[in-house]
Write an enzyme that holds these catalytic residues in place. Structure first.
Site, short mmCIF file in Angstrom:
data_model
loop_
_atom_site.label_atom_id
_atom_site.label_comp_id
_atom_site.label_asym_id
_atom_site.label_seq_id
_atom_site.Cartn_x
_atom_site.Cartn_y
_atom_site.Cartn_z
CB ALA A 80 54.35 -1.33 28.72
CD GLU A 81 53.94 -3.60 33.94
OE1 GLU A 81 55.00 -3.93 34.51
OE2 GLU A 81 53.23 -2.65 34.33
CB SER A 82 57.26 -8.76 30.84
OG SER A 82 56.19 -9.30 30.06
#
Length: 244
Positions: A80-82
């Site tokens: 989700a982040e990267s």
């Protein structure tokens, strides 16, 4: 690979190095060599940084075990982040796989946020602390990871930010999927590993596959150095006999 001929007709084969690893050094010597040099020592051989191919899966497994966070949750946050991009930088300045802010990374002891292993371990440590802070409530921990603990405290729960709500839903959905993480080329300073070995303070049970490969290369080079030194000593003794 054919053996190279050495002095007095003896032969010695070079130890093979994995194709995906940087050749440490060519320790063979040819028949035209007239002088001998001191074999490379421990620090000489491993003073350089070595490029190795590392699987992110192994890092997530290690982080999960060390910080007691479900591995699928860690992977879901990273996706989700990267999307598992160790070079990712957000518009707000968050860096790496787990998108750590510089001050957060410093607090967690992460020296290089672009180093995937350091970043994942730091992110796992941070998430573990949040889960503990919120008594095992994953939803609040994810809300704090995304919007900050201050906002969770301010609103007495999940902040009313659509971005944060979407983030939590996305992460929880990812945890139910089978996520394949990419491999990446990492630059590792092998002296850090091997210095700990010689000092007897490295726990071999914590070795990754890449650590074992590096250690094996170290053993190969040391064996080759020993053969080189024995031959050099013999040449020196023969020279002394001729002179005297």
């Amino acid at each position: 690979m054919k053996a190279k001929k050495t002095y007095k007709g003896r032969s010695k084969k070079m130890f093979p190095i994995q194709n995906n690893q940087k050749t440490i050094m060519d320790l063979s010597f040819s028949t035209t060599q007239k002088t001998t040099s001191k074999p490379a020592g421990f620090s000489d051989i491993f003073s350089e940084k070595t490029s190795t191919s590392i699987s992110m899966d192994s890092i997530f497994q290690k982080a999960s075990k060390q910080y007691e966070v479900p591995v699928n949750l860690l992977k879901a946050v990273a996706k989700a982040e990267s999307n598992f991009n160790e070079k990712a930088v957000s518009h707000s300045g968050a860096i790496g796989v787990m998108q750590l802010m510089p001050k957060t990374a410093e607090y967690l002891g992460v020296k290089d946020s672009f180093d995937a292993e350091q970043n994942i371990m730091g992110g796992a440590k941070y998430l573990s602390g949040l889960i503990e802070k919120y008594d095992g409530n994953i939803t609040l921990a994810l809300a704090a990871y995304n919007a900050g603990s201050g906002n969770v405290a301010k609103y007495g729960g999940v902040p009313p930010f659509q971005e944060t709500k979407n983030y939590i839903e996305r992460v929880m959905a990812y945890t139910k999927e089978s996520m394949d993480t990419p491999g990446f080329s990492a630059i590792k300073n092998t002296s850090d590993i091997l210095n700990k070995i010689t000092e007897g303070i490295y726990d071999f049970s914590e070795f990754s596959n890449d650590d074992y490969l590096l250690f094996i290369e170290y053993l190969k080079v040391q064996m080759n150095n020993s053969l080189h030194q024995q031959h050099s000593d013999e040449l020196f003794r023969n020279k002394i006999q001729v002179l005297y």
